[in-house]
Design a protein around this motif. Sequence first.
Motif, PDB file in Angstrom:
ATOM      1  N   GLN A  83       0.635  -1.532  -0.064  1.00 54.04           N
ATOM      2  CA  GLN A  83      -0.005  -0.233   0.031  1.00 54.04           C
ATOM      3  C   GLN A  83       0.998   0.922   0.447  1.00 54.04           C
ATOM      4  O   GLN A  83       1.766   1.123   1.028  1.00 54.04           O
ATOM      5  CB  GLN A  83      -0.755  -0.093   1.375  1.00 54.04           C
ATOM      6  CG  GLN A  83      -2.366  -0.800   1.065  1.00 54.04           C
ATOM      7  CD  GLN A  83      -2.966  -1.064   2.282  1.00 54.04           C
ATOM      8  OE1 GLN A  83      -2.798  -0.392   4.019  1.00 54.04           O
ATOM      9  NE2 GLN A  83      -4.214  -1.098   1.862  1.00 54.04           N
ATOM     10  N   VAL A  84       0.062   2.401  -0.134  1.00 60.16           N
ATOM     11  CA  VAL A  84       1.032   3.556  -0.700  1.00 60.16           C
ATOM     12  C   VAL A  84       0.109   4.674   0.182  1.00 60.16           C
ATOM     13  O   VAL A  84      -1.394   5.008   0.392  1.00 60.16           O
ATOM     14  CB  VAL A  84       0.840   4.005  -1.564  1.00 60.16           C
ATOM     15  CG1 VAL A  84       1.328   5.834  -1.347  1.00 60.16           C
ATOM     16  CG2 VAL A  84       2.328   3.367  -2.416  1.00 60.16           C
ATOM     17  N   VAL A  90       3.084  11.094  -2.483  1.00 68.54           N
ATOM     18  CA  VAL A  90       3.543  10.240  -1.534  1.00 68.54           C
ATOM     19  C   VAL A  90       3.940  10.544  -0.589  1.00 68.54           C
ATOM     20  O   VAL A  90       4.802  10.581  -0.786  1.00 68.54           O
ATOM     21  CB  VAL A  90       3.810   8.800  -2.378  1.00 68.54           C
ATOM     22  CG1 VAL A  90       4.740   7.853  -1.319  1.00 68.54           C
ATOM     23  CG2 VAL A  90       3.458   8.552  -3.552  1.00 68.54           C
ATOM     24  N   VAL A 143       5.684   4.679   1.825  1.00 67.59           N
ATOM     25  CA  VAL A 143       4.535   3.252   0.980  1.00 67.59           C
ATOM     26  C   VAL A 143       5.487   2.328   2.404  1.00 67.59           C
ATOM     27  O   VAL A 143       6.680   1.807   3.110  1.00 67.59           O
ATOM     28  CB  VAL A 143       5.973   3.154  -0.047  1.00 67.59           C
ATOM     29  CG1 VAL A 143       5.639   4.271  -0.885  1.00 67.59           C
ATOM     30  CG2 VAL A 143       6.920   2.636   0.178  1.00 67.59           C
ATOM     31  N   VAL A 153       6.506  -2.327  -1.849  1.00 70.35           N
ATOM     32  CA  VAL A 153       5.656  -1.076  -2.739  1.00 70.35           C
ATOM     33  C   VAL A 153       7.568  -1.162  -4.139  1.00 70.35           C
ATOM     34  O   VAL A 153       8.510  -1.047  -3.198  1.00 70.35           O
ATOM     35  CB  VAL A 153       5.459  -0.564  -2.449  1.00 70.35           C
ATOM     36  CG1 VAL A 153       4.950   0.579  -3.303  1.00 70.35           C
ATOM     37  CG2 VAL A 153       4.290  -0.549  -1.634  1.00 70.35           C
ATOM     38  N   LEU A 206       7.480   3.651  -6.529  1.00 70.76           N
ATOM     39  CA  LEU A 206       7.289   4.667  -5.619  1.00 70.76           C
ATOM     40  C   LEU A 206       7.946   4.971  -4.814  1.00 70.76           C
ATOM     41  O   LEU A 206       8.522   4.238  -3.677  1.00 70.76           O
ATOM     42  CB  LEU A 206       5.407   4.840  -5.676  1.00 70.76           C
ATOM     43  CG  LEU A 206       4.731   3.940  -6.878  1.00 70.76           C
ATOM     44  CD1 LEU A 206       3.500   4.166  -5.529  1.00 70.76           C
ATOM     45  CD2 LEU A 206       4.728   5.726  -7.075  1.00 70.76           C
ATOM     46  N   ALA A 236      -0.564   0.289  -4.448  1.00 74.46           N
ATOM     47  CA  ALA A 236       0.127   0.776  -5.025  1.00 74.46           C
ATOM     48  C   ALA A 236      -0.202   0.564  -6.182  1.00 74.46           C
ATOM     49  O   ALA A 236       0.310   1.166  -7.302  1.00 74.46           O
ATOM     50  CB  ALA A 236       1.687  -0.171  -4.772  1.00 74.46           C
TER      51      ALA A 236
END
Length: 329
Positions: A29-30, A78, A81, A85, A88, A110
Motif C-alpha cells: 500500500q501507499v 506519496v 510506502v 512497494v 514509488l 500501489a
Amino acid sequence: MKAVVQERFGPPDSLRLRDVDRPRAGAGQVLVRVRAAAVNPYDWHMLRGDPYAARLLGGTGLTRPKARVAGIDAAGVVESVGADVRGLSPGDPVLGFCPGAFAEYACTSARLLAPVPSDLTFEQAAALPMGAVTALRGIRTVGRVRSGQRVLVNGAGGGVGTFAVQIAALLEAEVTGVCSAGNADLVRSLGAAHVLDYARDDFTDGRERYDVVLDNVGNHPLGRLRRALTPAGVLVANGGGSPGRVFGAIGATLKVAAVNAVTRQSLRPIIPTTPDGPAHEDLLAVAALVENGQLTPVVGRTFALADAAEAVRHVEEGHARGKTVITLS
C-alpha cells in the motif's frame, strides 16, 4: 487529519467534516497526501445506498455506507510506502483510485496509482481516474470504435462524456455530442464534428443512425435508444437510474442484457469502475494519453474540502460541466 465522513445513508447534507486518525500504509500500500479529489456519481450512490439492490449485493453497505470516509478519485503526493512497494517513493506525484479520497490523507494499493503526467495540475490529475477510465472502456474496449464510424455520446459535456468525445475523435470516428447549449462550444473543441442540444434535438427520433452510441445519461427508454443505432450498431450503456430506485442501474443493466439476446444490435453495459476492480492497465493508458497531449481533463468547478456536501449535490443534480473537484492545500 480532516476528513469528510459518511456515518449513515442519506442526502449530501449528511456528510460531515471530522477529525479522524490518519491511515497507515500496509504491505503493498501507499499513503497519499491528497491535494485534490474528484467527485463522481459513484460517491452519491455510496452515500445514499442507491439502488437498494446494491445494499443486498454488498456494493454500498447494508445499513450504512461501507466506507466511513467518502471519495475515490484522488491526486497528491506519496507520503509513505508499505513493504513490497516498488517504483514509488515519498514525494512522487500520483493519481488514482484512493478509497477515502475526501481527506487530507488516503491509503490505497500501489496498483491503483499512476504517475501524474507532466504539466498537469493536481486538480486536473484528480479528474482522470474514474471518468477517463470509464470513457476509455466505453469507447475502446466495449464500443470497439474504429476509424470512420459514426459515434454519438449522450452527456458529452459531463465527467465521462468530455473524455469519451476526445477518445472517439482520437480513434478517427465522426463524433456527435449531445449536451446542453452552454456546453456546445466546449464539446466541439474536444473533437465533436456535430453537437446536439438535448433540450431541442431528439437523437432517438430515427432520422440519424450511429454505429456506436455511448449513453451516459439514461434519459431515454431502451427502445428509443435502439432507434438511434444502425442495424448492427452498438449501444454502450453507462449506468442510469436515479436516487431511491430499488434496482437503479442494476435493473437497467439486466434489461440491456435481456434485449441483447434477441437482437442483431449489440447492447453492452460498461462494467463499473470500483476501488475493488479497476484495470491498472487502463489507468496507465489514460495517463499516457494525457502525457502525449492526446487527452485533456476538463475541470468545471472546484470546492474546498469543507464544502464537499455541496460538491456532491452539484454532481448529483446531473448538469455538472466536466469534472467537479475538491481541492486541498
